[in-house]
Structure formats: C-alpha cells, structure tokens
Enzyme design. Structure first.
Site, short mmCIF file in Angstrom:
data_model
loop_
_atom_site.label_atom_id
_atom_site.label_comp_id
_atom_site.label_asym_id
_atom_site.label_seq_id
_atom_site.Cartn_x
_atom_site.Cartn_y
_atom_site.Cartn_z
N ARG A 68 0.83 -1.21 0.00
CA ARG A 68 0.00 0.00 0.00
C ARG A 68 0.87 1.26 0.00
O ARG A 68 1.84 1.34 0.75
CB ARG A 68 -0.88 -0.01 1.25
CG ARG A 68 -1.88 1.11 1.32
CD ARG A 68 -2.60 1.12 2.67
NE ARG A 68 -3.52 0.01 2.83
CZ ARG A 68 -4.09 -0.30 4.00
NH1 ARG A 68 -3.82 0.39 5.09
NH2 ARG A 68 -4.94 -1.31 4.08
N ARG A 137 -1.52 7.05 9.63
CA ARG A 137 -1.77 6.48 8.29
C ARG A 137 -1.92 7.60 7.26
O ARG A 137 -1.75 8.78 7.56
CB ARG A 137 -3.04 5.64 8.33
CG ARG A 137 -2.97 4.47 9.31
CD ARG A 137 -1.97 3.44 8.85
NE ARG A 137 -2.02 2.25 9.68
CZ ARG A 137 -2.81 1.20 9.46
NH1 ARG A 137 -3.66 1.21 8.45
NH2 ARG A 137 -2.77 0.15 10.24
N LYS A 207 -5.54 8.00 12.39
CA LYS A 207 -5.98 8.49 11.08
C LYS A 207 -6.41 9.96 11.14
O LYS A 207 -7.13 10.36 12.04
CB LYS A 207 -7.14 7.63 10.60
CG LYS A 207 -6.73 6.18 10.40
CD LYS A 207 -7.82 5.33 9.81
CE LYS A 207 -7.26 3.96 9.44
NZ LYS A 207 -8.30 3.07 8.90
N CYS A 427 -15.43 -2.68 0.29
CA CYS A 427 -14.03 -2.93 0.68
C CYS A 427 -13.47 -4.06 -0.17
O CYS A 427 -14.19 -4.71 -0.91
CB CYS A 427 -13.95 -3.28 2.16
SG CYS A 427 -14.46 -4.98 2.49
N CYS A 433 -8.06 -10.34 1.44
CA CYS A 433 -8.08 -9.92 2.84
C CYS A 433 -8.24 -11.12 3.78
O CYS A 433 -9.22 -11.87 3.67
CB CYS A 433 -9.22 -8.92 3.09
SG CYS A 433 -9.25 -8.41 4.82
N CYS A 472 -16.38 -7.73 6.57
CA CYS A 472 -16.31 -8.03 8.00
C CYS A 472 -16.62 -6.74 8.76
O CYS A 472 -16.73 -5.67 8.15
CB CYS A 472 -14.93 -8.59 8.37
SG CYS A 472 -13.68 -7.33 8.68
N CYS A 476 -13.86 -1.08 6.67
CA CYS A 476 -12.91 -0.39 5.80
C CYS A 476 -13.57 0.49 4.73
O CYS A 476 -12.93 1.40 4.23
CB CYS A 476 -11.98 -1.41 5.13
SG CYS A 476 -10.97 -2.31 6.33
FE1 SRM Z 1 -8.91 -1.40 6.66
C1 SRM Z 1 -7.58 -4.02 8.32
C2 SRM Z 1 -8.15 -2.80 3.73
C3 SRM Z 1 -9.54 1.55 5.13
C4 SRM Z 1 -10.57 -0.32 9.46
N1 SRM Z 1 -7.95 -3.09 6.13
C5 SRM Z 1 -7.43 -4.03 6.97
C6 SRM Z 1 -6.61 -5.07 6.20
C7 SRM Z 1 -5.18 -4.62 6.18
C8 SRM Z 1 -6.78 -6.53 6.68
C9 SRM Z 1 -5.82 -7.08 7.69
O1 SRM Z 1 -5.56 -6.45 8.73
O2 SRM Z 1 -5.36 -8.20 7.46
C10 SRM Z 1 -7.30 -4.93 4.81
C11 SRM Z 1 -6.45 -5.33 3.60
C12 SRM Z 1 -7.32 -5.99 2.56
C13 SRM Z 1 -6.66 -6.26 1.27
O3 SRM Z 1 -6.52 -7.46 0.90
O4 SRM Z 1 -6.31 -5.34 0.56
C14 SRM Z 1 -7.81 -3.53 4.87
N2 SRM Z 1 -8.74 -0.72 4.81
C15 SRM Z 1 -8.50 -1.48 3.71
C16 SRM Z 1 -8.75 -0.71 2.43
C17 SRM Z 1 -7.84 -1.10 1.28
C18 SRM Z 1 -10.23 -0.91 2.06
C19 SRM Z 1 -10.67 -0.39 0.74
O5 SRM Z 1 -11.55 -1.07 0.19
O6 SRM Z 1 -10.23 0.64 0.26
C20 SRM Z 1 -8.54 0.73 2.96
C21 SRM Z 1 -7.12 1.19 2.90
C22 SRM Z 1 -7.01 2.63 3.32
C23 SRM Z 1 -5.64 3.23 3.15
O7 SRM Z 1 -5.24 3.50 2.01
O8 SRM Z 1 -4.98 3.49 4.16
C24 SRM Z 1 -8.97 0.54 4.42
N3 SRM Z 1 -9.80 0.35 7.23
C25 SRM Z 1 -10.08 1.40 6.41
C26 SRM Z 1 -11.02 2.27 7.03
C27 SRM Z 1 -11.64 3.51 6.39
C28 SRM Z 1 -10.89 4.77 6.73
O9 SRM Z 1 -9.79 4.72 7.27
O10 SRM Z 1 -11.41 5.84 6.42
C29 SRM Z 1 -11.32 1.72 8.26
C30 SRM Z 1 -12.36 2.27 9.27
C31 SRM Z 1 -11.91 3.48 9.99
C32 SRM Z 1 -11.15 3.12 11.23
O11 SRM Z 1 -9.94 2.90 11.13
O12 SRM Z 1 -11.77 2.99 12.29
C33 SRM Z 1 -10.55 0.52 8.38
N4 SRM Z 1 -9.01 -2.04 8.59
C34 SRM Z 1 -9.81 -1.49 9.56
C35 SRM Z 1 -9.72 -2.31 10.74
C36 SRM Z 1 -10.47 -2.07 12.08
C37 SRM Z 1 -9.68 -1.22 13.00
C38 SRM Z 1 -10.32 -1.11 14.35
O13 SRM Z 1 -10.29 -0.03 14.94
O14 SRM Z 1 -10.83 -2.10 14.86
C39 SRM Z 1 -8.87 -3.38 10.42
C40 SRM Z 1 -8.45 -4.55 11.33
C41 SRM Z 1 -7.30 -4.20 12.21
O15 SRM Z 1 -6.72 -3.13 12.16
O16 SRM Z 1 -7.01 -5.06 13.04
C42 SRM Z 1 -8.45 -3.18 9.06
FE1 SF4 Z 2 -10.94 -6.93 5.02
FE2 SF4 Z 2 -12.89 -6.47 6.76
FE3 SF4 Z 2 -11.45 -4.44 5.82
FE4 SF4 Z 2 -13.14 -5.65 4.23
S1 SF4 Z 2 -13.68 -4.52 6.11
S2 SF4 Z 2 -11.01 -5.12 3.71
S3 SF4 Z 2 -13.06 -7.74 4.91
S4 SF4 Z 2 -10.68 -6.07 7.09
#
Ligand code: SRM
Ligand code: SF4
Length: 555
Positions: A68, A137, A207, A427, A433, A472, A476
């Site tokens: 990323r 981030r 963030k 997402c 993922c 899930c 995201c």
């Molecule tokens: Fe996310 C984890 C993809 C934005 C909350 N996110 C992940 C992981 C890395 C899975 C993992 O930990 O194994 C995913 C990778 C999937 C893949 O195969 O590509 C993933 N997140 C993404 C992306 C690519 C989704 C998308 O469809 O665009 C976004 C990348 C953003 C970037 O460029 O930095 C992405 N993730 C977000 C957002 C939205 C935002 O930031 O505005 C959130 C919700 C906001 C927040 O952070 O509260 C988000 N991602 C999570 C979480 C839950 C965090 C928590 O507080 O519990 C996880 C799980 C974790 O961190 O353990 C996670």
């Molecule tokens: Fe993966 Fe869950 Fe984030 Fe979708 S919402 S990219 S399934 S961690």
C-alpha cells in the site's frame, strides 16, 4: 492497581524499534516464500501485508503480498501514475486498487517481486512507509480541484502534517532502497527511539482527515483526528474546527467495540495545524490502551475520558488554548463525476471506478484507457476517499480527445453508472483480505443491479442512496456511515445497517443480522415500497429510516 500486561505487539515493537526485524535477510533468501510471524508485524509499518489467495484451497496455498502506498491527499503526478501502472503489471496482479483513504494497493505480489516493487515505488518518489502499522496512516483531504480556492491550501497542510508525523526509522531506506539489513550494532541504530513515536510507536493505527464544508467527501468524523476548514467572510482560510475520536472498527459479538463519530473539540488557526495534529497523536500514544488491541483506538480514550478532559490535555501539550468551535455545516458527501471547470479555468474529470479496481476487462479496459490518457495529456491524478479517480488540470481544448480516448477503450463518460451505483463503495475482502468473512468488492456490483431493479419497482429509480459493503465488521468502506450498509457475517451472510445521512454525520444502526445474501433484496423491498409512499418531499432514504423506522423501533 497493577498495570495491565502489554500486548505481544507492544513487546515486539520494543524488541526492535527500528522495525527492521529480519526482513532483509528473508528477502535475500530465494528459498523462503514467506516472512516470520514477527517480521509480518514489522512489514505492516513498511506498508506491506503478507496474505494468501483465499480462492486457492488445499495445500497449494501460496503466500502473496499486498503493498500500500502512503499518498497524502491522494495526489500524484502523471509520471508517478504511469510508474504505478507499470509496476502493477510487472509485479502485481495487473490491477491497481484505489483505497478508501486515497491511496493505491498492489495485490497478488509474490515474494520474489516484492523488493523490486517497493524499490520501483521509491524510485518514482513515492513511499509505502507507514501506510499500515501503529502510526499515522495516509492523511486524507478533499481531492476535487477547488472551485472556492481552499483546496490547494488544505491539501498542502495535509502534506505537511503527513511529513511531520512520518516515522524516522532508517530501516525502510536500508532494506528497500539500499537493499541491505540495517546494522543493529551501529550506535545510530542501537537503542533507536523515534523522536515522536518513541520505541513502541502508537498503541494502534491513527488516522487524520481534512474536510472543506459543506462537502464531507472524506467522512471526516470517522477519523481519529479531523480538521474541518472554516472560511472567513472573504472566503479565505480562517482556520479549522478540530474533531477527534472517530473510528469505525468493531467486532461481531463484542459490544465493547463500536463505531464512533468524532467529537468537535475547538477551533485553531492554520499555523497551528501541525502542532495540534502532533498533540492529538501523542495523546493517543500516551493514553491509548496498550494491553488490548481491540480497545486501543483513540476513540475509546475520547469515549471514556470525555471532551473536556481531552481539550485540557491537548492544550497542556500544545501550550495554547483552542478557541470555541466555529459554526459550520456539512450538507453532502460524494465525488463529482464527469467534466467540471476548475477555478483556474482548466478542467477536471471525475471517473467512477467500480469498487476502486482499475483493471482491464472485456469491453471496458479502464487500466489501458487511463494509461493512454495520462501518457498523452499528462493530467495530475487525484485518488478519492470513495475509491474513484480524478484527472485534473486538463486544458479545455483537450477535453474532447480525452473523452474519445476513454470511449475507445469502453470507458464511456455518458455511461458512468446510475446515481445508486456511483454512490456505492465496497471494501476489498475476498480473495486477498485475511479478515474477510464474506464477499464484498466482487459481490456488490451485482447486488447494486438487483437493488436498482427493486427501487425501480417501488417507483424510486435513480436515487442516490449511499450503499456500502464490507466483508467483516472492521468497516474499511465505512459502512456505518451509509444509508444502507452491508457488513459480512459469514460466508454469504450479512448484517444490514440503515440510517446514515447524506452529509455523513450520522451513524447507522443495525437493522437485520445474519441475512442470507440471496435474501437481501427480499428484505429491503418492503422498506423501499414504504419509503416511496411515506417520504416527505425530497427526503432521502436514510432520513426516512431515521424519522420513521427508528421511531417505530424505539417509540
Ligand atoms: Fe482497513 C484491516 C483494507 C480503510 C478499518 N484493512 C485491513 C486489512 C489490512 C486486513 C488485515 O488487517 O489483514 C485490509 C487489507 C485488505 C486487502 O486485501 O487489501 C484492509 N482498509 C482497507 C482498504 C484497502 C479498504 C478499501 O476497500 O479501500 C482501505 C485502505 C485505506 C488506506 O489506504 O490506508 C482501508 N480500514 C479502512 C477504514 C476507512 C478509513 O480509514 O477511512 C477503516 C475504518 C476506519 C477506522 O480505522 O476505524 C478501516 N481495517 C480497519 C480495521 C479495524 C480497525 C479497528 O479499529 O478495529 C482493520 C483490522 C485491524 O486493524 O485489526 C483493518
Ligand atoms: Fe478486510 Fe474487513 Fe477491511 Fe473488508 S472490512 S477489507 S473484509 S478487514
């Protein structure tokens, strides 16, 4: 009270604050197709996730990597875009994935290509450092070339904040650019402590978003720290309202985890932005939960200690008082599609990218089309927080040729999808993922087609209802801010959340749990019929839900 035991991640960070681990050694080992468990944690800080292709079952499972970028405000030069396009073809799965934080992800990278890909990214003057991991981030900011003049200034501040909060480890450079293991016996590396993050970085990710009202295209309240631009009477930038403590992530069956909107803390002038961002980050650093990673986000500090405490603590750290927040209002979200004129007379083009995936497929070769347009017309590229692409700074007399070039590859500007489709987000989820419980990116497009038909059947076609899906509960694609949110529960099963609003300032609520994918439309059809009958003039679906459905459920 005895202090809680730090989580294993805390001990790991402390054991190697440079974040070097043994990454370089494993990279150099041609026999190894994966990294150790510890190195997988360090790799996240380098913007890299080790994954498996979940479509492949049985013993044949191969390790692949997701890489990323960190790209403040989602802005890249044409040369950088072309480099990414090329790298995705050579070292990834041939696609580029626009993320919900204005970045690119490369998927399906095998280990033997990892070093070349990250080197190539750095050669293009881009980086992956701190794109993932327990640090700040990607800083997001309104991508559309401003028509009110604030955009450029706000994006510049976003860039400065990103720079100020970047980790200072030399390991990234040593491994990915020089191609060597960082010498941990060197006094400069021994006992390394990052000037901002110390030895254990943050308890969890952090963030930041910038927004320019009345448009909330960044979902500012879903961030740990938000800067909401306030213009003075002449339209110049007066400063920002600070928001803090937002976040989406939750876990099924764990009520102690929940999505939360950020609180408004106060007002500050533009010259204070970097200092305040640093102050908010250090509150997370010092007060976030280091024992339980599910409870470690800044939102829980705000929820448990309150706004008054937070403001006082921040003011103590930065050494000045915040002014009371200024009045301001958001009235909409979403991207501008099609051609729009910029304040400087040039034009920008908003392109809808379904589920953020830039790829070539039968009849629609978006990757090739974009490559040709960027090669020929050299527009600036802006990635949006709704997974779309903006081509900016295009001269008026080039518009027709750009439109024609795209159409030659099946990307027709007169056919960018219905309002419903363009307001949707999904997402990544399967197959890459590791946390995905249900399909998302691959499932939503077909579901939207069926929902379009159901809405048309109810007499409400071409409504811009915001629909977001995640595989899930981590959130995201920020599904808890949507008018209709689908959250993966298990294979082919989803929760349905309803009631977000157009301005993205209201959380939705769980309406139905564990709905079979095949029954989603059947469940929603009666609601669409009621909405068609009961809505007030101009009332959005999410507002009808909040006014009628929620009142029925909680009279
Ligand atoms: Fe996310 C984890 C993809 C934005 C909350 N996110 C992940 C992981 C890395 C899975 C993992 O930990 O194994 C995913 C990778 C999937 C893949 O195969 O590509 C993933 N997140 C993404 C992306 C690519 C989704 C998308 O469809 O665009 C976004 C990348 C953003 C970037 O460029 O930095 C992405 N993730 C977000 C957002 C939205 C935002 O930031 O505005 C959130 C919700 C906001 C927040 O952070 O509260 C988000 N991602 C999570 C979480 C839950 C965090 C928590 O507080 O519990 C996880 C799980 C974790 O961190 O353990 C996670
Ligand atoms: Fe993966 Fe869950 Fe984030 Fe979708 S919402 S990219 S399934 S961690």
């Amino acid at each position: 009270m005895t202090p809680a035991t730090p989580s294993p991640n805390e001990l790991l960070k402390q054991s190697c604050p440079t974040l070097a681990g043994t990454i370089a050694r494993t990279l150099a080992d041609a026999q190894a197709d994966r990294f150790s468990d510890d190195d997988q944690q360090f790799l996240k800080f380098h913007g890299i996730y080790q994954q498996r292709d979940r479509d492949v079952r049985g013993p044949e499972k191969k390790h692949i990597f997701m890489v990323r970028l960190r790209l403040p405000g989602g802005v890249m030069t044409p040369a950088q875009y072309l480099a990414c396009d090329d790298l995705a073809t050579r070292y990834g799965n041939g696609t580029l994935r626009v993320t919900s934080r204005q970045s690119f992800q490369f998927h399906g990278v095998v280990k033997s290509n990892l070093a070349a890909l990250v080197k190539g990214i750095n050669d293009a003057l881009l980086t992956t450092l701190a794109a993932c991991g327990d640090n700040n981030r990607n800083v997001i900011a309104p991508p559309a070339p401003a028509t009110n003049g604030l955009g450029q200034q706000v994006r510049e501040l976003a860039r400065q904040v990103a720079l100020a909060l970047a980790p200072r480890t030399r390991a990234y450079h040593a491994i990915w650019i020089d191609g060597v293991q960082l010498n941990l016996d060197d006094p400069a590396n021994k006992g390394f402590s990052d000037p901002l993050y110390g030895q254990t970085y943050l308890p969890r990710k952090f963030k930041i978003a910038f927004a320019i009202p009345p448009l909330n295209d960044v979902d500012v309240l879903a961030n740990c720290c938000g800067f909401i631009a306030i213009a003075d009477a002449n339209g110049a930038l007066a400063g920002f309202n600070l928001a803090a403590g937002g976040g989406m992530g939750r876990s099924h069956g764990n009520e102690a985890t929940y999505p939360r909107l950020a609180d408004i803390i106060g007002f500050l002038t533009p010259d204070k932005v970097v200092e305040v961002a640093r102050g908010v980050l250090t509150i997370h650093r010092d007060f976030g939960d280091r024992a339980n990673r599910r409870h470690a986000r800044l939102k829980y500090v705000l929820a448990e200690r309150g706004v008054a405490w937070f403001r006082e603590e921040l003011e103590r750290r930065v050494g000045f008082k915040l002014e009371p927040a200024k009045p301001c209002q958001f009235d909409r979200q979403g991207d501008a599609f099609g051609w729009h004129q910029q304040a400087d007379g040039c034009w920008f083009l908003g392109l809808f990218v379904e589920s953020g995936r830039i790829k070539d497929e039968d009849g629609r070769r978006m990757k090739t089309a974009l490559r040709q347009v960027v090669e020929m017309f050299r527009p600036e590229i802006r990635l949006t927080p709704a997974n779309n692409v903006i081509l900016a700074n295009i001269a008026a007399d080039q518009r027709e040729a750009v439109t024609r070039t795209l159409a030659e590859h099946g990307v027709r500007l007169d056919h960018q999808g219905s309002l419903l489709r363009r307001a949707s987000m999904a997402c990544v989820s399967l197959p890459t993922c590791g946390l995905g419980l249900a399909e998302s990116e691959r499932y939503l497009p077909g579901l939207i087609t069926r929902l379009e038909a159901a809405l048309a059947g109810a007499g409400v076609s071409d409504e811009a209802i915001t629909i977001r899906m995640t595989g899930c509960p981590n959130g995201c694609a920020r599904p808890y801010m949507a008018e209709i949110g689908f959250v993966g529960r298990g294979p082919d099963r989803y929760q349905i959340w309803l009631g977000g609003n157009e301005s993205s300032t209201r959380l939705s609520r769980l309406w139905k749990d564990n709905v079979k994918a095949s029954e989603i439309v059947t469940e929603l059809r009666p609601l669409f019929a009621r909405y068609a009958k009961e809505r007030l003039s101009g009332e959005r679906f999410g507002d009808w839900v909040a006014r009628v459905l929620w009142t029925e459920q909680n009279p």
